[in-house]
Design a protein around this motif. Structure first.
Motif, PDB file in Angstrom:
ATOM      1  N   SER A 108       0.842  -1.202   0.000  1.00  0.00           N
ATOM      2  CA  SER A 108       0.000   0.000   0.000  1.00  0.00           C
ATOM      3  C   SER A 108       0.867   1.238   0.000  1.00  0.00           C
ATOM      4  N   VAL A 109       0.480   2.220  -0.817  1.00  0.00           N
ATOM      5  CA  VAL A 109       1.153   3.511  -0.894  1.00  0.00           C
ATOM      6  C   VAL A 109       0.136   4.590  -0.570  1.00  0.00           C
ATOM      7  N   VAL A 110       0.523   5.585   0.252  1.00  0.00           N
ATOM      8  CA  VAL A 110      -0.378   6.686   0.564  1.00  0.00           C
ATOM      9  C   VAL A 110      -0.693   7.439  -0.709  1.00  0.00           C
ATOM     10  N   LYS A 111      -1.949   7.608  -0.995  1.00  0.00           N
ATOM     11  CA  LYS A 111      -2.362   8.220  -2.259  1.00  0.00           C
ATOM     12  C   LYS A 111      -2.196   9.731  -2.222  1.00  0.00           C
ATOM     13  N   SER A 112      -1.763  10.296  -3.333  1.00  0.00           N
ATOM     14  CA  SER A 112      -1.600  11.742  -3.472  1.00  0.00           C
ATOM     15  C   SER A 112      -2.916  12.370  -3.883  1.00  0.00           C
ATOM     16  N   ASP A 113      -2.874  13.720  -4.027  1.00  0.00           N
ATOM     17  CA  ASP A 113      -4.079  14.428  -4.469  1.00  0.00           C
ATOM     18  C   ASP A 113      -4.513  13.954  -5.840  1.00  0.00           C
ATOM     19  N   THR A 114      -3.514  13.605  -6.692  1.00  0.00           N
ATOM     20  CA  THR A 114      -3.848  13.130  -8.039  1.00  0.00           C
ATOM     21  C   THR A 114      -4.624  11.834  -7.967  1.00  0.00           C
ATOM     22  N   ALA A 115      -4.151  10.932  -7.086  1.00  0.00           N
ATOM     23  CA  ALA A 115      -4.856   9.656  -6.951  1.00  0.00           C
ATOM     24  C   ALA A 115      -6.258   9.871  -6.419  1.00  0.00           C
ATOM     25  N   ASN A 116      -6.373  10.821  -5.432  1.00  0.00           N
ATOM     26  CA  ASN A 116      -7.697  11.094  -4.892  1.00  0.00           C
ATOM     27  C   ASN A 116      -8.610  11.670  -5.960  1.00  0.00           C
ATOM     28  N   ALA A 117      -8.027  12.476  -6.860  1.00  0.00           N
ATOM     29  CA  ALA A 117      -8.831  13.033  -7.952  1.00  0.00           C
ATOM     30  C   ALA A 117      -9.335  11.934  -8.851  1.00  0.00           C
ATOM     31  N   ASP A 118      -8.480  10.923  -9.078  1.00  0.00           N
ATOM     32  CA  ASP A 118      -8.921   9.797  -9.895  1.00  0.00           C
ATOM     33  C   ASP A 118     -10.070   9.068  -9.242  1.00  0.00           C
ATOM     34  N   VAL A 119      -9.970   8.909  -7.895  1.00  0.00           N
ATOM     35  CA  VAL A 119     -11.047   8.239  -7.173  1.00  0.00           C
ATOM     36  C   VAL A 119     -12.333   9.034  -7.279  1.00  0.00           C
ATOM     37  N   LYS A 120     -12.192  10.385  -7.145  1.00  0.00           N
ATOM     38  CA  LYS A 120     -13.388  11.216  -7.263  1.00  0.00           C
ATOM     39  C   LYS A 120     -14.000  11.121  -8.652  1.00  0.00           C
ATOM     40  N   ALA A 121     -13.119  11.049  -9.660  1.00  0.00           N
ATOM     41  CA  ALA A 121     -13.628  10.915 -11.026  1.00  0.00           C
ATOM     42  C   ALA A 121     -14.394   9.622 -11.185  1.00  0.00           C
ATOM     43  N   ASP A 122     -13.839   8.535 -10.606  1.00  0.00           N
ATOM     44  CA  ASP A 122     -14.539   7.254 -10.680  1.00  0.00           C
ATOM     45  C   ASP A 122     -15.866   7.326  -9.957  1.00  0.00           C
ATOM     46  N   ASN A 123     -15.864   8.006  -8.776  1.00  0.00           N
ATOM     47  CA  ASN A 123     -17.112   8.151  -8.040  1.00  0.00           C
ATOM     48  C   ASN A 123     -18.116   8.965  -8.841  1.00  0.00           C
ATOM     49  N   GLY A 124     -17.589   9.976  -9.590  1.00  0.00           N
ATOM     50  CA  GLY A 124     -18.478  10.778 -10.421  1.00  0.00           C
ATOM     51  C   GLY A 124     -19.147   9.944 -11.485  1.00  0.00           C
ATOM     52  N   LYS A 125     -18.343   9.016 -12.090  1.00  0.00           N
ATOM     53  CA  LYS A 125     -18.917   8.129 -13.105  1.00  0.00           C
ATOM     54  C   LYS A 125     -19.993   7.254 -12.494  1.00  0.00           C
ATOM     55  N   THR A 126     -19.692   6.722 -11.283  1.00  0.00           N
ATOM     56  CA  THR A 126     -20.665   5.860 -10.612  1.00  0.00           C
ATOM     57  C   THR A 126     -21.926   6.635 -10.291  1.00  0.00           C
ATOM     58  N   SER A 127     -21.738   7.905  -9.808  1.00  0.00           N
ATOM     59  CA  SER A 127     -22.895   8.730  -9.483  1.00  0.00           C
ATOM     60  C   SER A 127     -23.720   9.017 -10.729  1.00  0.00           C
ATOM     61  N   GLY A 128     -23.031   9.260 -11.865  1.00  0.00           N
ATOM     62  CA  GLY A 128     -23.749   9.504 -13.108  1.00  0.00           C
ATOM     63  C   GLY A 128     -24.594   8.320 -13.523  1.00  0.00           C
ATOM     64  N   ASN A 129     -24.029   7.126 -13.377  1.00  0.00           N
ATOM     65  CA  ASN A 129     -24.789   5.920 -13.703  1.00  0.00           C
ATOM     66  C   ASN A 129     -25.995   5.785 -12.782  1.00  0.00           C
ATOM     67  N   SER A 130     -25.794   6.105 -11.478  1.00  0.00           N
ATOM     68  CA  SER A 130     -26.900   6.003 -10.528  1.00  0.00           C
ATOM     69  C   SER A 130     -28.007   6.976 -10.893  1.00  0.00           C
ATOM     70  N   ARG A 131     -27.628   8.225 -11.281  1.00  0.00           N
ATOM     71  CA  ARG A 131     -28.655   9.204 -11.663  1.00  0.00           C
ATOM     72  C   ARG A 131     -29.429   8.754 -12.899  1.00  0.00           C
ATOM     73  N   PHE A 132     -28.740   8.110 -13.841  1.00  0.00           N
ATOM     74  CA  PHE A 132     -29.418   7.639 -15.042  1.00  0.00           C
ATOM     75  C   PHE A 132     -30.507   6.631 -14.686  1.00  0.00           C
ATOM     76  N   TRP A 133     -30.129   5.640 -13.861  1.00  0.00           N
ATOM     77  CA  TRP A 133     -31.120   4.611 -13.508  1.00  0.00           C
ATOM     78  C   TRP A 133     -32.222   5.196 -12.621  1.00  0.00           C
ATOM     79  N   LEU A 134     -31.868   6.182 -11.766  1.00  0.00           N
ATOM     80  CA  LEU A 134     -32.888   6.811 -10.940  1.00  0.00           C
ATOM     81  C   LEU A 134     -33.898   7.544 -11.818  1.00  0.00           C
ATOM     82  N   THR A 135     -33.414   8.191 -12.880  1.00  0.00           N
ATOM     83  CA  THR A 135     -34.314   8.875 -13.810  1.00  0.00           C
ATOM     84  C   THR A 135     -35.261   7.891 -14.482  1.00  0.00           C
ATOM     85  N   ILE A 136     -34.704   6.746 -14.911  1.00  0.00           N
ATOM     86  CA  ILE A 136     -35.539   5.720 -15.537  1.00  0.00           C
ATOM     87  C   ILE A 136     -36.633   5.258 -14.571  1.00  0.00           C
TER      88      ILE A 136
END
Length: 529
Positions: free
Chosen positions: A409-437
């Motif tokens: 394990s390596v302590v994640k930098s701000d860049t890594a955290n940004a990647d995680v947030k981006a992934d979470n954003g994608k997941t949130s987008g998918n959730s909003r799509f299905w919620l709309t349906i």
């Protein structure tokens, strides 16, 4: 009433559209067969039976499977249509399960796999089916009488000397050779005569080189001795031991894509192979069609790792699989290290990666191939960046002495955290799509229920009016809807006779007993009615 009809028609049209859309997405997929191989454990000298099974959702009409196994650990006994020397063939027009018997001859872990490039299955509907596979293994244990001594009695090199001096318990050493040395001569003797020795990495290139001496005891246990040798360049003087330990290497590899479709890597030209006939595809990968620089070619993709591999062949005819970075458009050698049941693909170490402190970037030989790693100061452990056959991607710690691997394990930098947030954003987008349906479907269902209730209420009111009118002998054809509604809302079902000669009609008393009566006004009543 007309509005209700229009709303009902609109809702029904929307429901039919949804049903038609869901029906269109139900497309029949290509037929696929999966070949699985069982695993077993045994002692040296035992016979083991391995079951190889082909399965599919449809009936398999023919199996023609080519099997590879480790002949240094397993000896073929029976079960193949043709077998021996590490390969075997299974062919049958009606069977989908096969039992193959091996005899264990040496300790260790032997892998059994399917050669997908020469294997196939077919069904009644299609001549050939897409094939996926999984490997099996046999873990062979040594008898208690076997020796576990995997140490060296002596170790020498020529030219050069080891630093520090050889000791059976020390597994890492350093050395320096002149610029004209192209090969390191290694003399090693095992402490136990039953142990086996193998040596790799004798070629000396300018810069850092790694030579590995692997000692395998009689019982199969392994110990590795590592020599880190620096070959000097012309006019270069020898460095100190401390400097050689932390020597860094260039992490960017020079690559050029040529106009003829070839690629030059570190000054060597390679062509991208487009036909994989006769090429063994690594386990856990499947062949795909890939768009490479505007051309359709064959490539392989990891089922769990997701890596894209292409087969590159040099001008002298030698070739191998390379990992293709779709973002950087670059190639890196495909190299794996393994533990029982798990395989790791070693990936390049790039500037964008978060690197742990206390390690120096260098080159190291793993599984007979040179890769980039981060080495600690004592050269007891190194870190490599890779992805496992389980799909886990990140840093892994490699123990130099025995080749064991652990996640790191390596302590994640701000860049890594940004990647995680981006992934979470994608997941949130998918959730909003299905919620709309779900919300749209909920609104449709709610509208249908409301319309149904309104229609039922209207029907009940009409039924009540007609029952009342029938009882009183009233013809409702001459009345407006408003008058009819007023007629239906009376709470008493007994009425007086209607006086059609007047513009006003009185009926019944209210429940209070008063003589006040409600009035219904006639509209355009003809004299004869």
């Amino acid at each position: 009433m007309n509005n209700i009809k229009r709303i009902t028609a609109l809702v029904m049209a929307m429901l039919m559209s949804i049903l038609m859309f869901s029906g269109l997405t139900n497309v029949k997929a290509a037929q696929t067969a999966h070949v699985s191989i069982s695993s077993a454990s045994a002692n040296v000298g035992d016979e083991v039976t391995i079951t190889i099974t082909a399965s599919s959702d449809v009936k398999i009409e023919l199996c023609d499977l080519r099997i590879n196994y480790d002949s240094s650990i397993l000896q073929y006994v029976k079960g193949f249509d043709a077998g021996g020397g590490g390969t075997g063939r299974l062919i049958s027009p009606n069977a989908t399960s096969f039992d193959v018997v091996f005899k264990t001859i040496n300790p260790g872990t032997a892998t059994i796999s399917v050669d997908k490039s020469t294997s196939y299955t077919s069904s009644a509907d299609e001549d050939y089916m897409s094939l996926t596979t999984s490997s099996g293994s046999v873990n062979v244990k040594a008898p208690a009488s076997y020796s576990s001594d995997n140490t060296l009695k002596s170790l020498q090199i020529s030219p050069g000397t080891l630093s520090p001096a050889f000791s059976p318990d020390r597994t890492t050493y350093n050395a320096t050779v002149d610029a004209d040395v192209t090969e390191l001569v290694v003399s090693a003797a095992a402490n136990d005569s039953a142990a086996k020795i193998s040596i790799s990495g004798r070629r000396m290139d300018p810069g850092s080189n790694t030579t590995t001496i692997t000692v395998t005891a009689e019982d199969g246990s392994v110990k590795k001795y590592i020599i880190y040798t620096t070959r000097l360049e012309d006019g270069q003087e020898a460095t100190t031991e401390a400097e050689s330990k932390t020597e860094a290497v260039t992490e960017d590899v020079s690559q050029t894509v040529n106009n003829d479709g070839t690629v030059t890597i570190d000054g060597r030209k390679y062509s991208v192979v487009k036909d994989y006939s006769g090429i063994t595809i690594p386990d856990g990968y499947q062949e795909i069609d890939y768009d490479y620089n505007g051309q359709k070619i064959n490539a392989v993709k990891g089922i769990k790792t997701g890596l894209i591999l292409m087969y590159l062949e040099s001008e002298d005819g030698k070739g191998g699989f390379y990992i293709y970075d779709e973002t950087a458009k670059t190639f890196s050698p495909y190299n794996t290290v393994a533990e029982p049941e798990i395989t790791y693909v070693v990936l390049p170490i790039t500037n964008s990666l978060e690197k742990p402190a206390g390690y120096a970037l260098t080159r190291f030989t793993m599984n007979g191939k040179e890769v980039q790693v981060l080495m600690d100061a004592d050269r007891q452990y190194c870190l490599f960046y890779g992805v496992s056959s389980l799909g886990e991607k990140g840093w892994f710690r490699y123990r130099v002495s025995d080749g064991s691997i652990q996640a790191y394990s390596v302590v994640k930098s701000d860049t890594a955290n940004a990647d995680v947030k981006a992934d979470n954003g994608k997941t949130s987008g998918n959730s909003r799509f299905w919620l709309t349906i779900v919300l749209i479907l909920g609104l449709i269902i709610a509208a249908f229920i409301v319309i149904t209730i309104v229609l039922c209420t209207k029907l009940a009111k009409v039924k009540k009016v007609f029952n009342m009118a029938s009882k009183d002998g009233v013809d409702l054809d001459e009345y407006t809807e408003k008058v009819i509604d007023g007629y239906a809302e009376d709470e008493d079902d007994s009425y007086e006779e209607l006086d059609t000669s007047s513009d006003k009609i009185s009926y019944g008393d209210d429940k209070s007993g008063k003589s006040d009566v409600e009035e219904l006004k006639l509209f355009d009543v003809e004299d004869d009615k």
